[in-house]
Each structure stands twice: as C-alpha cells, then as structure tokens.
Design an enzyme around this catalytic site. Structure first.
Site, mmCIF file in Angstrom:
data_model
loop_
_atom_site.group_PDB
_atom_site.id
_atom_site.type_symbol
_atom_site.label_atom_id
_atom_site.label_comp_id
_atom_site.label_asym_id
_atom_site.label_seq_id
_atom_site.Cartn_x
_atom_site.Cartn_y
_atom_site.Cartn_z
ATOM 1 N N LYS A 10 0.785 -1.199 0.032
ATOM 2 C CA LYS A 10 -0.005 -0.016 -0.007
ATOM 3 C C LYS A 10 0.807 1.092 0.016
ATOM 4 O O LYS A 10 2.035 1.177 0.378
ATOM 5 C CB LYS A 10 -0.914 -0.087 1.224
ATOM 6 C CG LYS A 10 -1.988 -1.039 1.250
ATOM 7 C CD LYS A 10 -2.783 -1.182 2.402
ATOM 8 C CE LYS A 10 -3.787 -2.300 2.272
ATOM 9 N NZ LYS A 10 -4.906 -1.856 3.650
ATOM 10 N N TYR A 50 -12.395 -2.139 -3.345
ATOM 11 C CA TYR A 50 -12.843 -2.054 -1.671
ATOM 12 C C TYR A 50 -14.412 -2.052 -1.597
ATOM 13 O O TYR A 50 -14.920 -1.494 -0.840
ATOM 14 C CB TYR A 50 -12.172 -1.242 -1.134
ATOM 15 C CG TYR A 50 -10.801 -1.633 -0.651
ATOM 16 C CD1 TYR A 50 -10.518 -2.677 0.388
ATOM 17 C CD2 TYR A 50 -9.743 -0.617 -0.916
ATOM 18 C CE1 TYR A 50 -9.434 -3.034 0.747
ATOM 19 C CE2 TYR A 50 -8.577 -1.090 -0.504
ATOM 20 C CZ TYR A 50 -8.475 -2.394 0.464
ATOM 21 O OH TYR A 50 -7.301 -2.563 0.742
ATOM 22 N N ARG A 86 -2.348 -14.138 4.889
ATOM 23 C CA ARG A 86 -2.961 -13.681 6.046
ATOM 24 C C ARG A 86 -1.923 -13.506 7.237
ATOM 25 O O ARG A 86 -1.938 -12.712 8.041
ATOM 26 C CB ARG A 86 -4.288 -14.053 5.845
ATOM 27 C CG ARG A 86 -5.039 -14.070 4.890
ATOM 28 C CD ARG A 86 -5.992 -12.725 4.721
ATOM 29 N NE ARG A 86 -6.571 -12.080 5.740
ATOM 30 C CZ ARG A 86 -7.288 -10.844 5.738
ATOM 31 N NH1 ARG A 86 -7.161 -10.168 4.639
ATOM 32 N NH2 ARG A 86 -7.951 -10.811 6.620
ATOM 33 N N THR A 92 -5.181 -6.815 11.164
ATOM 34 C CA THR A 92 -5.514 -5.601 10.476
ATOM 35 C C THR A 92 -4.870 -4.144 11.397
ATOM 36 O O THR A 92 -4.502 -3.471 10.628
ATOM 37 C CB THR A 92 -7.137 -5.466 10.334
ATOM 38 O OG1 THR A 92 -7.515 -6.473 9.568
ATOM 39 C CG2 THR A 92 -7.227 -4.067 9.362
ATOM 40 N N ASN A 113 -1.935 0.319 6.785
ATOM 41 C CA ASN A 113 -1.441 -0.941 7.418
ATOM 42 C C ASN A 113 -0.594 -1.693 6.666
ATOM 43 O O ASN A 113 -0.500 -2.722 6.368
ATOM 44 C CB ASN A 113 -2.336 -1.871 7.949
ATOM 45 C CG ASN A 113 -3.428 -2.027 7.095
ATOM 46 O OD1 ASN A 113 -3.656 -1.779 6.067
ATOM 47 N ND2 ASN A 113 -4.678 -2.732 7.497
ATOM 48 N N HIS A 116 -2.320 -5.499 1.706
ATOM 49 C CA HIS A 116 -3.547 -5.941 1.549
ATOM 50 C C HIS A 116 -3.117 -7.477 1.293
ATOM 51 O O HIS A 116 -2.260 -7.549 0.397
ATOM 52 C CB HIS A 116 -4.278 -5.370 0.349
ATOM 53 C CG HIS A 116 -5.532 -6.261 -0.109
ATOM 54 N ND1 HIS A 116 -6.683 -6.520 0.444
ATOM 55 C CD2 HIS A 116 -5.407 -7.317 -1.171
ATOM 56 C CE1 HIS A 116 -7.332 -7.593 -0.259
ATOM 57 N NE2 HIS A 116 -6.668 -7.993 -1.251
ATOM 58 N N GLU A 127 -9.881 -10.626 -7.382
ATOM 59 C CA GLU A 127 -8.827 -9.904 -7.363
ATOM 60 C C GLU A 127 -7.541 -9.517 -8.381
ATOM 61 O O GLU A 127 -7.142 -8.627 -9.154
ATOM 62 C CB GLU A 127 -8.382 -9.615 -5.925
ATOM 63 C CG GLU A 127 -9.426 -9.101 -5.010
ATOM 64 C CD GLU A 127 -8.947 -9.271 -3.764
ATOM 65 O OE1 GLU A 127 -9.872 -9.115 -2.598
ATOM 66 O OE2 GLU A 127 -7.708 -9.566 -3.211
HETATM 67 P P1 RTP Z 1 -7.155 -5.854 3.688
HETATM 68 O O1 RTP Z 1 -8.541 -6.193 2.865
HETATM 69 O O2 RTP Z 1 -6.568 -4.402 3.222
HETATM 70 O O3 RTP Z 1 -6.116 -7.004 3.355
HETATM 71 O O4 RTP Z 1 -6.969 -5.693 5.127
HETATM 72 P P2 RTP Z 1 -8.131 -6.622 6.072
HETATM 73 O O5 RTP Z 1 -8.626 -7.606 5.341
HETATM 74 O O6 RTP Z 1 -6.920 -7.083 7.217
HETATM 75 O O7 RTP Z 1 -9.222 -5.645 6.782
HETATM 76 P P3 RTP Z 1 -10.717 -5.435 6.134
HETATM 77 O O8 RTP Z 1 -11.567 -5.406 7.248
HETATM 78 O O9 RTP Z 1 -10.695 -6.032 4.856
HETATM 79 O O10 RTP Z 1 -10.401 -3.594 5.880
HETATM 80 C C1 RTP Z 1 -9.851 -3.062 4.658
HETATM 81 C C2 RTP Z 1 -8.779 -2.173 4.883
HETATM 82 O O11 RTP Z 1 -9.657 -0.979 5.471
HETATM 83 C C3 RTP Z 1 -8.625 -0.191 6.519
HETATM 84 N N1 RTP Z 1 -9.448 -0.223 7.585
HETATM 85 N N2 RTP Z 1 -9.483 0.848 8.205
HETATM 86 N N3 RTP Z 1 -10.150 3.014 10.000
HETATM 87 C C4 RTP Z 1 -10.502 1.737 10.372
HETATM 88 O O12 RTP Z 1 -11.384 1.350 11.238
HETATM 89 C C5 RTP Z 1 -10.065 0.535 9.232
HETATM 90 N N4 RTP Z 1 -10.349 -0.364 9.296
HETATM 91 C C6 RTP Z 1 -10.275 -1.031 8.361
HETATM 92 C C7 RTP Z 1 -7.597 -0.918 6.491
HETATM 93 O O13 RTP Z 1 -6.584 -0.329 5.696
HETATM 94 C C8 RTP Z 1 -7.930 -2.396 5.949
HETATM 95 O O14 RTP Z 1 -6.832 -3.109 5.734
HETATM 96 MG MG MG Z 2 -9.989 -7.337 3.580
#
Ligand code: RTP
Ligand code: MG
Length: 139
Positions: A10, A50, A86, A92, A113, A116, A127
């Site tokens: 990212k 997203y 993962r 996250t 973070n 992805h 994707e």
């Molecule tokens: P990713 O999809 O980016 O691999 O991350 P992830 O599965 O661990 O987390 P996900 O729940 O899918 O959330 C996607 C991305 O959104 C951002 N986020 N910000 N500010 C917040 O509370 C928040 N929560 C999520 C993060 O960049 C997360 O990776």
């Molecule tokens: Mg995710």
C-alpha cells in the site's frame, strides 16, 4: 495445496521505500512473487476493489489513502498461499499483529497498514483478474 493469492503493497509502504523489505518477508515465508507491477490506482479502481466496504465509515479515507501514491500489486504463489499470506501480514490493526508479521514491523495504523491480502481463494481469483492477465503470471 498450491494456491495463488493477491497482494498490494500500500501507499504508506511505497512512500517509505519499503517494497524490498516487505518482499523479503514474503519470500522468507516461502511464498513466491509470480507477478508484480507498480501502479497508481485511480479512484474508480480503488472504489471497485474495496466495494465490499462501501457502507463502512472508513471507506472514503480508505479510497483516498489507496490512491494517494503508487502501490505495488502482486500475485503470490505457494502452499495454502491465501491463509499463509494472511498469517505473514498480521492482524488488520498493527497493535494486535503478532511479532515478525509485516504489519507489526511496518504498519503505521489500522488504516495505513502497509499491505492487503485476499481473504479467500474465491476473492483471490477475482482480485488477481482485476490487475493481471494469465500470461503476465509466471509461476
Ligand atoms: P485488507 O483487505 O486491506 O487486506 O485488510 P484486512 O482484510 O485485514 O481488513 P478489512 O477489514 O478488509 O479492511 C480493509 C482495509 O480498510 C482499512 N480499515 N480502516 N479505520 C478503520 O477502522 C479501518 N478498518 C479497516 C484498512 O486499511 C484495512 O486493511
Ligand atoms: Mg480485507
């Protein structure tokens, strides 16, 4: 089972010149980078990517962050690649990420973070197809 997963390094990480360090963690974990390209996402690309989070309060900020600077899109291949990556990424929220994970080492916050990774084999396929054609992936 050998799988492919989709990864993004990212903007918070590319901005800090961390692509090589993150790739080293990926490779040390036994995953192979079988396709890779640096790209600046358009707002439309980030929104589509997203779309599942469209109703979440952080969606606008997420799209803004993902388009702020170039990203590196990648296809990773290996044994149980989806779950393995993962694990390598970590939680996250970097505060909850395990020692040695990418997010523990490099992430700035829950939003910024650093990486992805696809959350299922089905989503990995969708994707990957958004960014790579089959002939661009060399296993
Ligand atoms: P990713 O999809 O980016 O691999 O991350 P992830 O599965 O661990 O987390 P996900 O729940 O899918 O959330 C996607 C991305 O959104 C951002 N986020 N910000 N500010 C917040 O509370 C928040 N929560 C999520 C993060 O960049 C997360 O990776
Ligand atoms: Mg995710």
């Amino acid at each position: 089972m050998t799988e492919r997963t989709f990864s993004i390094i990212k903007p918070d990480a590319t901005r800090r010149n961390l692509t090589g360090k993150i790739n080293a963690v990926i490779e040390d974990a036994g995953l192979r980078i079988v396709a890779q390209r640096r790209v600046k996402l358009t707002t439309d690309q980030a929104k589509t990517f997203y779309a599942v989070h469209a109703e979440r309060p952080f969606y606008g900020e997420l799209v803004e962050q993902m388009t702020a600077e170039p990203v590196v899109v990648q296809v990773l291949e290996g044994e149980n690649a989806v779950a393995r990556y993962r694990e390598v990424m970590g939680a996250t929220n970097p505060e909850q990420a395990a020692e040695g994970t990418i997010r523990k080492q490099f992430a700035l916050s829950i939003g910024e973070n650093s990486v992805h990774g696809s959350d299922s084999l089905e989503n990995a396929k969708i994707e990957i197809e958004q960014f790579f054609t089959e002939d661009q992936i060399v296993g």
